[in-house]
Design a protein around this motif. Structure first.
Motif, PDB file in Angstrom:
ATOM      1  N   PRO A  35       0.877  -1.285  -0.116  1.00 54.14           N
ATOM      2  CA  PRO A  35      -0.233  -0.054  -0.118  1.00 54.14           C
ATOM      3  C   PRO A  35       0.950   1.187  -0.016  1.00 54.14           C
ATOM      4  CG  PRO A  35      -0.984  -1.640   1.318  1.00 54.14           C
ATOM      5  CD  PRO A  35       0.267  -2.192   1.065  1.00 54.14           C
ATOM      6  N   PRO A  36       1.731   1.511   0.723  1.00 52.13           N
ATOM      7  CA  PRO A  36       2.581   2.715   0.520  1.00 52.13           C
ATOM      8  C   PRO A  36       3.253   3.034  -0.710  1.00 52.13           C
ATOM      9  CG  PRO A  36       3.782   1.126   2.288  1.00 52.13           C
ATOM     10  CD  PRO A  36       2.365   0.494   2.059  1.00 52.13           C
ATOM     11  N   VAL A  37       3.708   1.711  -1.475  1.00 51.04           N
ATOM     12  CA  VAL A  37       4.091   1.869  -2.669  1.00 51.04           C
ATOM     13  C   VAL A  37       3.235   2.522  -3.559  1.00 51.04           C
ATOM     14  CG1 VAL A  37       5.490   0.833  -4.525  1.00 51.04           C
ATOM     15  CG2 VAL A  37       5.979   0.455  -2.320  1.00 51.04           C
ATOM     16  N   ALA A  89      -9.630  -8.890  -0.742  1.00 46.22           N
ATOM     17  CA  ALA A  89      -9.950  -7.501  -0.942  1.00 46.22           C
ATOM     18  C   ALA A  89      -9.070  -6.572  -0.956  1.00 46.22           C
ATOM     19  CB  ALA A  89     -11.374  -7.201  -0.441  1.00 46.22           C
ATOM     20  N   PHE A  90      -8.306  -6.788  -0.070  1.00 44.99           N
ATOM     21  CA  PHE A  90      -7.101  -5.615   0.376  1.00 44.99           C
ATOM     22  C   PHE A  90      -6.254  -5.723  -0.881  1.00 44.99           C
ATOM     23  CE2 PHE A  90      -3.206  -4.463   2.287  1.00 44.99           C
ATOM     24  CZ  PHE A  90      -3.719  -3.525   3.235  1.00 44.99           C
ATOM     25  N   THR A  91      -5.801  -6.949  -1.207  1.00 43.40           N
ATOM     26  CA  THR A  91      -4.538  -6.907  -2.423  1.00 43.40           C
ATOM     27  C   THR A  91      -5.034  -6.337  -3.605  1.00 43.40           C
ATOM     28  OG1 THR A  91      -2.905  -8.152  -3.261  1.00 43.40           O
ATOM     29  CG2 THR A  91      -4.840  -9.294  -2.852  1.00 43.40           C
ATOM     30  N   LEU A  92      -6.512  -6.810  -4.076  1.00 50.99           N
ATOM     31  CA  LEU A  92      -7.156  -6.296  -5.239  1.00 50.99           C
ATOM     32  C   LEU A  92      -7.303  -4.816  -5.176  1.00 50.99           C
ATOM     33  CD1 LEU A  92      -9.555  -9.221  -5.657  1.00 50.99           C
ATOM     34  CD2 LEU A  92      -7.725  -8.464  -7.390  1.00 50.99           C
ATOM     35  N   GLY A 140      -1.980  13.259   3.490  1.00 49.18           N
ATOM     36  CA  GLY A 140      -0.569  13.368   3.238  1.00 49.18           C
ATOM     37  C   GLY A 140       0.026  12.270   2.446  1.00 49.18           C
ATOM     38  N   LEU A 141       1.446  12.399   2.120  1.00 48.05           N
ATOM     39  CA  LEU A 141       1.964  11.213   1.415  1.00 48.05           C
ATOM     40  C   LEU A 141       2.287  10.224   2.548  1.00 48.05           C
ATOM     41  CD1 LEU A 141       4.809  13.377  -0.818  1.00 48.05           C
ATOM     42  CD2 LEU A 141       2.736  11.959  -1.482  1.00 48.05           C
ATOM     43  N   PRO A 142       2.065   8.843   1.942  1.00 50.15           N
ATOM     44  CA  PRO A 142       2.319   8.002   2.998  1.00 50.15           C
ATOM     45  C   PRO A 142       3.507   7.582   3.651  1.00 50.15           C
ATOM     46  CG  PRO A 142       2.169   7.005   0.733  1.00 50.15           C
ATOM     47  CD  PRO A 142       1.785   8.452   0.625  1.00 50.15           C
ATOM     48  N   GLY A 143       3.510   7.219   4.747  1.00 48.57           N
ATOM     49  CA  GLY A 143       4.690   6.633   5.376  1.00 48.57           C
ATOM     50  C   GLY A 143       4.834   5.330   5.318  1.00 48.57           C
ATOM     51  N   TRP A 144       6.110   4.626   5.332  1.00 52.26           N
ATOM     52  CA  TRP A 144       6.411   3.176   5.112  1.00 52.26           C
ATOM     53  C   TRP A 144       5.435   2.470   6.254  1.00 52.26           C
ATOM     54  CZ3 TRP A 144       7.371   0.254   1.314  1.00 52.26           C
ATOM     55  CH2 TRP A 144       7.635  -0.938   1.423  1.00 52.26           C
ATOM     56  N   LEU A 169      -9.157   6.264  -2.230  1.00 50.74           N
ATOM     57  CA  LEU A 169      -8.780   4.734  -1.888  1.00 50.74           C
ATOM     58  C   LEU A 169      -8.152   4.976  -0.231  1.00 50.74           C
ATOM     59  CD1 LEU A 169      -8.716   1.610  -2.888  1.00 50.74           C
ATOM     60  CD2 LEU A 169      -6.480   2.356  -3.764  1.00 50.74           C
ATOM     61  N   VAL A 170      -8.903   4.124   0.511  1.00 51.59           N
ATOM     62  CA  VAL A 170      -8.367   4.094   1.741  1.00 51.59           C
ATOM     63  C   VAL A 170      -7.793   2.683   2.301  1.00 51.59           C
ATOM     64  CG1 VAL A 170      -8.898   4.840   4.048  1.00 51.59           C
ATOM     65  CG2 VAL A 170     -10.023   5.983   2.257  1.00 51.59           C
ATOM     66  N   TRP A 171      -6.689   2.750   2.944  1.00 48.81           N
ATOM     67  CA  TRP A 171      -6.118   1.305   3.447  1.00 48.81           C
ATOM     68  C   TRP A 171      -6.199   1.588   5.067  1.00 48.81           C
ATOM     69  CZ3 TRP A 171      -4.127   3.762  -0.588  1.00 48.81           C
ATOM     70  CH2 TRP A 171      -3.781   2.972  -1.877  1.00 48.81           C
TER      71      TRP A 171
END
Length: 719
Positions: free
Chosen positions: A551-553, A582-585, A634-638, A658-660
């Motif tokens: 997800p962060p990528v 669902a998460f990976t798709l 904001g931009l995601p952190g690892w 899109l929210v993880w």
């Protein structure tokens, strides 16, 4: 000069302006005789502007003495006027005098060429500026011509140079780490953390410190993206840049005349062993530096995303966005056979894939899988495909309504390949007459006609004869600093020459096969540069195999590549529970879905989850080719537990968020500023049964609830 016909080249006026409604510039001759950019402004609807610096008036015009010459360069016998890491104050840069300029419009792009000349050496620099009409983006490159009577060895040249930015005290700098399996990791710090306040008044001299960043070798995005940004801590103004180099690059920031300077460079002698000898009459052109202005990071990134679309080669794939199934990731992993592929092909077609790419290993006839050191001929294995050969498998893909694709690593020849002896020595990278070897491979030099002929023959066989419509072009070694062929005086110049020849070769392939789709890959995202993206249709974003780490990528990938080009792996597995499927798709739905996984082993229920994701993707993909990204959190952190990526369609079109959730509290509020205060309808698109998850609009933001982890939601906002 907006929209004007070509101006006369002998226009030597000391002050002139250029630009269009979204970008205004002004040039002035300073007291030392050098021409300087003193105004770079993005006006907005209220008449205020985003300008190049603190300015001396409401128009944002910078004092010419605080600006910098248009070009800095070093050459043997002509170094810097002072010592330090900053790329400013060079001897030749301070001697270049304005000899004329001209401007005009080509299609939807304004252009300006400024001619500068040094009487002592006869060197002429042509500063070639362009800007797409309607975008606050400036692209610059410099063409050097030796008009003197003696050869000149050039060691470094600026592509874009800008002075008069606000003081380092007011600025934060943003960079993006880009490592294998961990791409696009942006981080921020005050510029003063590197460029210390030395009390310039006490020393009567600018600080020699600089924040410098450089990429090296034949993986131009290994270590960092060739990008950066400055944001004004209080005012929010943003200067965002990229260097369009398929090889080495460098940028630096430093303090100058109370403000900040920015220098964008391609490869240099000091960092990359790049230098070229210009005989009288010869020319060399730098890679391009690109600067986008915005009222915030998201705003500037929107302008840069749109610019990237104008700069690339047109192709129908950019609007069609077909779903690609690739058999590699977490699936066959380089071990394809007829028996393994046929059920995967049927399952991928049933799920809704439109392309099917057979990844590495299809050429391997060895009994132990030891193909790494012997590649280069690119002929199909008879051992892996015994009945009808590879052609029968490709035909099966076509019968199931999909376009067949193959993986290829065109630039390398294994050290045990017969082609090592068949191709001439000069067709390979070399140093001091020795053919280079890296990780069991030799590197082809695409400037050599024999190397190009070998690859043309390969592509004509695969695409022309076999009917393959998709090529995944990988590159899994890195050569540093480059090659010294017969015409090179330094390996960095040889490397850049090869990299540019490789992109020229790709363009020629696409000229012959205009429907062919090319994916650019280098161990994932190690070649995620603007020059490569301008030619290829898709870009691999990562080789990351852990669905919880992707997800962060995928959330940050749109900083490097437009969404319709960013290939994001989606590899659901039969052993995953519904939430992880669902998460990976879901994580791929705002980019280019690169489907993988053992779909042929899934239950009917699990395959329905895959079909559901692809149905949603196909319903929203018409919006993605014009959408620009934004980041509500904001931009995601690892290691962030919650991540979010948004895509905003033009005008009053829909926005997608899109929210993880990977941990933390089960509820979160996401600000969505561009629709704040409006009546907005929030609709959860995926998953269709979100397991208790919800998204509600509260008037200014989106309230998301995800009671379990890992979880993902794709939400459409319409107002």
């Amino acid at each position: 000069m907006t929209g004007m016909a070509d101006a006369a080249l002998n226009d030597t006026s000391g002050t002139f302006s250029w630009g269009h409604a979204a970008l205004e510039t002004e040039f002035v001759t300073a007291s030392d005789g050098t021409l300087r950019l003193v105004r770079l402004t993005r006006p907005d609807g209220s008449g205020d502007g985003v300008d190049a610096g603190d300015g001396v008036g409401p128009d944002g015009r910078v004092d010419p003495e605080s600006a910098l010459p248009l070009v800095e360069l070093t050459a043997f016998g002509h170094g810097s006027g002072w010592s330090g890491p900053r790329f400013t104050g060079t001897a030749l840069g301070n001697r270049l005098r304005h000899r004329g300029h001209r401007a005009g419009r080509a299609a939807d792009r304004e252009w300006l060429t400024v001619e500068l000349h040094d009487e002592d050496t006869g060197l002429t620099a042509f500063v070639e500026l362009t800007s797409p009409v309607g975008l606050s983006v400036l692209r610059s490159r410099v063409r050097l011509r030796n008009e003197g009577i003696e050869p000149l060895v050039v060691q470094s040249v600026s592509s874009l140079l800008l002075g008069g930015l606000p003081s380092p005290d007011a600025l934060d700098v943003h960079r993006a780490r880009n490592d294998w399996l961990a791409e696009c990791r942006w981080y921020t710090e005050p510029l003063r953390a590197t460029v210390a306040d030395i009390h310039v008044g006490a020393h009567q001299h600018d600080s020699r410190a600089a924040l410098a960043l450089a990429g090296r070798g034949s993986w131009p995005t290994d270590g960092h993206l060739p990008m950066g940004a400055l944001t004004e801590r209080d005012g929010g103004r943003t200067w965002l840049w990229q260097i369009e180099s398929p090889a080495g690059w460098r940028w630096d920031l430093g303090e100058h005349a109370g403000g900040t300077h920015l220098a964008l460079n391609g490869p240099t002698d000091a960092e990359h062993q790049w230098r070229v000898r210009l005989a009288p009459g010869e020319e060399v052109t730098t890679v391009a530096g690109v600067l986008a202005l915005g009222s915030g990071f998201d705003d500037a990134m929107g302008a840069l995303t749109t610019y990237r679309r104008t700069a690339r080669r047109p192709h129908p794939d950019h609007t069609a966005l077909p779903v690609v199934f690739n058999d590699y990731m977490n699936t066959l992993m380089g071990d394809p056979t007829t028996a393994k592929l046929l059920p995967l092909i049927d399952a991928a077609a049933e799920a809704g894939a439109e392309y099917f790419c057979i990844d590495s290993g299809w050429y391997d006839d060895s009994a132990d899988g030891g193909w790494w050191n012997s590649v280069g001929a690119w002929q199909p294995s008879s051992r892996r495909f015994p009945d009808g050969g590879l052609r029968a498998v490709l035909d099966r893909i076509k019968e199931r309504g999909m376009v067949p694709g193959l993986w290829l690593e065109p630039e390398v020849i294994g050290v045990h390949s017969p082609l090592v002896a068949e191709l001439p020595p000069d067709a390979f990278f070399q140093r001091d007459g020795v053919r280079l070897a890296e990780q069991g491979r030799h590197q082809l030099d695409l400037r050599h006609p024999a190397a190009r002929a070998h690859l043309d023959k390969t592509v004509d066989r695969i695409v022309g004869d076999w009917g393959v419509g998709y090529l995944k072009l990988d590159y899994n070694i890195v050569v540093d600093p480059g090659t010294c062929g017969p015409e090179d005086i330094a390996p960095g110049a040889g490397l850049l020459g090869h990299a540019q020849a490789y992109l020229d070769w790709l363009s020629e392939v696409l000229d012959r096969y205009p429907g062919l789709v090319i994916e650019n890959c280098a161990s994932g995202g190690m070649r995620m540069d603007g020059a490569s993206l301008a030619v290829s249709q898709l870009q691999s974003t990562s080789d990351q195999q852990d669905p919880l780490l992707y997800p962060p990528v995928s959330a940050a990938a749109p900083t490097a590549v437009p969404p319709e080009q960013g290939a994001v792996w989606a590899y659901p597995q039969p052993e995953f529970d519904d939430d992880l499927i669902a998460f990976t798709l879901g994580g791929a739905l705002l980019g280019r879905v690169h489907l993988s996984g053992h779909l042929d082993r899934m239950s009917e229920h699990q395959l329905d989850l895959v079909k559901d994701a692809l149905t949603v993707y196909k319903s929203i993909r018409p919006d993605l080719p014009d959408a620009v990204p934004f980041w509500p959190l904001g931009l995601p952190g690892w290691t962030d537990e919650w991540l979010a990526l948004g895509m905003r369609a033009p005008g009053d079109g829909a926005s997608y968020v899109l929210v993880w959730r990977r941990g933390g509290t089960d509820e979160l509020r996401l600000p969505v500023r561009h629709v704040a205060g409006r009546q907005v309808h929030a609709e959860v698109l995926y998953p269709s049964a979100p397991a208790g998850g919800s998204a509600l609009w509260d008037g200014d933001g989106l309230r998301v609830s995800l009671p379990r982890t890992p979880a993902v939601l794709l939400v459409r906002l319409t107002s």
